[in-house]
Motif scaffolding. Structure first.
Motif: not given
Length: 433
Positions: A29-36, A124-127
């Motif tokens: 999981f990448d929190w920055k996947k939709f950056q912008g 995310a892993t901690d969801y």
């Protein structure tokens, strides 16, 4: 190897592979996947969204997503949402929703995006999806589609002034009958305060009235018909309207949570029956921290049957950025953010938060917070989510309930006429299916 043993081994292998795949997705999981990206959030300007948006900049920093917030008071928010959805516009990506109110209607209209797959696969892993309230997840599921993620758990509770009770020589009411007696004694003892206040605004009445109806043993429907003229429902209508008419403030037919919390916080009400969410607002400034007691609505003939519901976060079916929108929804309903909101007096829909050391420390700092948590425990264990009629036209049903209560507050009708008129209109709604 027997066929049965082989089948069991295959089943275990499939489960293991599924778990491994899910874990791998979470790890990637990448929190920055939709950056912008930019997403829009239509919010009800209530304590839930206010607490959440305290951390708006944290979300934007974590994800690189710009969050545009469009906030309104509740009725105006819904008017805005209806306009956007009827136009099939993509102006709104995420919106707040009450599944207990509009869930059936919005689902039938196709306004909700389906979150089922994303809630299990794009997290995310901690969801900790499994840590969310099962009851609230179920309340937000229609025809197998998960339409919203729970933001909080709430219900109306009784806020009361311990200092005024002491001055007037009254105890906390144990029953609804006691509640009426306490209000009468306070009225005679101290004419400078409003003895009792709750919702009188037509569209808002059902939230608080439902608790009284269920405590007294009434129900909204019986045998497929409206049941407001049953003996229990008539008693609930008479009692609720009588408390507001005889012991409420002038203009109470225009009161919802904004006015109620302001009246109580300013010291001008002895009792306020209002949402548990309002703890944050009522305690703002600290004046009521030392002189307030909290409890569920006192028992009626059916005992305690509190109202327990929760706001949800939904992704619009017309959003052009549903994946980015889901990132905001999962962040907002994550364990960490819901714990932070709980520390502001917004009860988390995650039972584990109640045992968090930081949260327990916050609870133990003030007696009123302990009472708040005790009341919430009753809501969680005994609560009913039936607020208004369990039909697609639930929002419209609330108007008829509110009208009946207002007719009685204003002495425009007898209880028999008020319930009969309401039942007639409600039976027509029920018949629409």
């Amino acid at each position: 190897m027997s066929g049965k043993a082989f089948a069991i081994r295959i089943a275990v292998t499939v489960v293991a592979l599924s778990a491994t795949t899910t874990a791998a997705r979470a790890a990637d999981f990448d929190w920055k996947k939709f950056q912008g990206k930019t997403i829009s959030f239509l919010a009800n300007n209530n304590p839930v969204s206010q607490a959440l948006l305290t951390y708006k900049s944290d979300f934007e920093k974590l994800t690189g997503i710009t969050l545009k917030v469009d906030g309104y008071q509740e009725q105006q928010m819904r008017q805005r949402l209806v306009t956007v959805m009827n136009a099939r516009s993509d102006e709104v990506d995420v919106f707040m929703t009450l599944p207990s109110r509009e869930g059936e209607q919005f689902a039938a209209s196709g306004w909700y995006g389906d979150l089922s797959a994303m809630a299990k696969n794009e997290v995310a892993t901690d969801y900790d999806y499994a840590g969310l309230s099962r009851a609230l997840l179920k309340a937000g599921t229609f025809d197998g589609r998960l339409t919203s993620m729970p933001m909080n758990i709430e219900g109306p509770i009784l806020y009361y002034r311990t200092d005024i009770f002491k001055k007037c020589g009254v105890e906390a009411p144990a029953t609804i009958k006691d509640l009426e007696a306490v209000a009468q004694k306070i009225k005679a003892c101290d004419g400078s305060v409003t003895p009792f206040v709750s919702r009188g605004l037509k569209a808002a009445v059902a939230y608080t009235f439902s608790n009284m109806l269920h405590n007294i043993g009434g129900s909204y429907m019986a045998n497929g018909k409206s049941n407001l003229c049953s003996p229990q429902a008539k008693e609930a209508l008479d009692t609720y309207s009588g408390l507001l008419r005889d012991f409420g403030p002038p203009g109470v037919v225009n009161y919802s949570f904004y006015q109620i919390s302001a009246l109580y916080r300013s010291g001008r009400a002895a009792m306020a029956f209002e949402s548990s969410n309002e703890l944050r607002t009522v305690m703002d400034g600290g004046e009521r921290l030392k002189d307030t007691g909290l409890m569920p609505l006192p028992a009626g003939q059916a005992g305690e049957v509190p109202t327990a519901i929760g706001w949800g976060m939904a992704v619009s079916a017309y959003s052009k950025a549903p994946d980015a929108a889901w990132y905001f929804v999962q962040w907002a309903t994550s364990p960490e953010i819901q714990k932070r909101m709980a520390l502001q007096g917004i009860a988390a829909p995650r039972p584990a938060v109640a045992n968090d050391p930081e949260y327990r420390k916050w609870i133990d700092e003030q007696p009123v917070r302990k009472q708040w948590q005790a009341a919430l425990d009753v809501l969680a264990t005994k609560g009913s989510s039936e607020v208004g009629y369990p039909i697609v036209a639930n929002p419209e049903s609330r108007e008829f309930i509110g009208q009946a209560v207002q007719d009685l507050i204003l002495k425009q009708k007898s209880v028999d006429q008020a319930c009969a008129d309401a039942d007639k209109g409600l039976d027509a709604l029920i018949a629409q299916k």
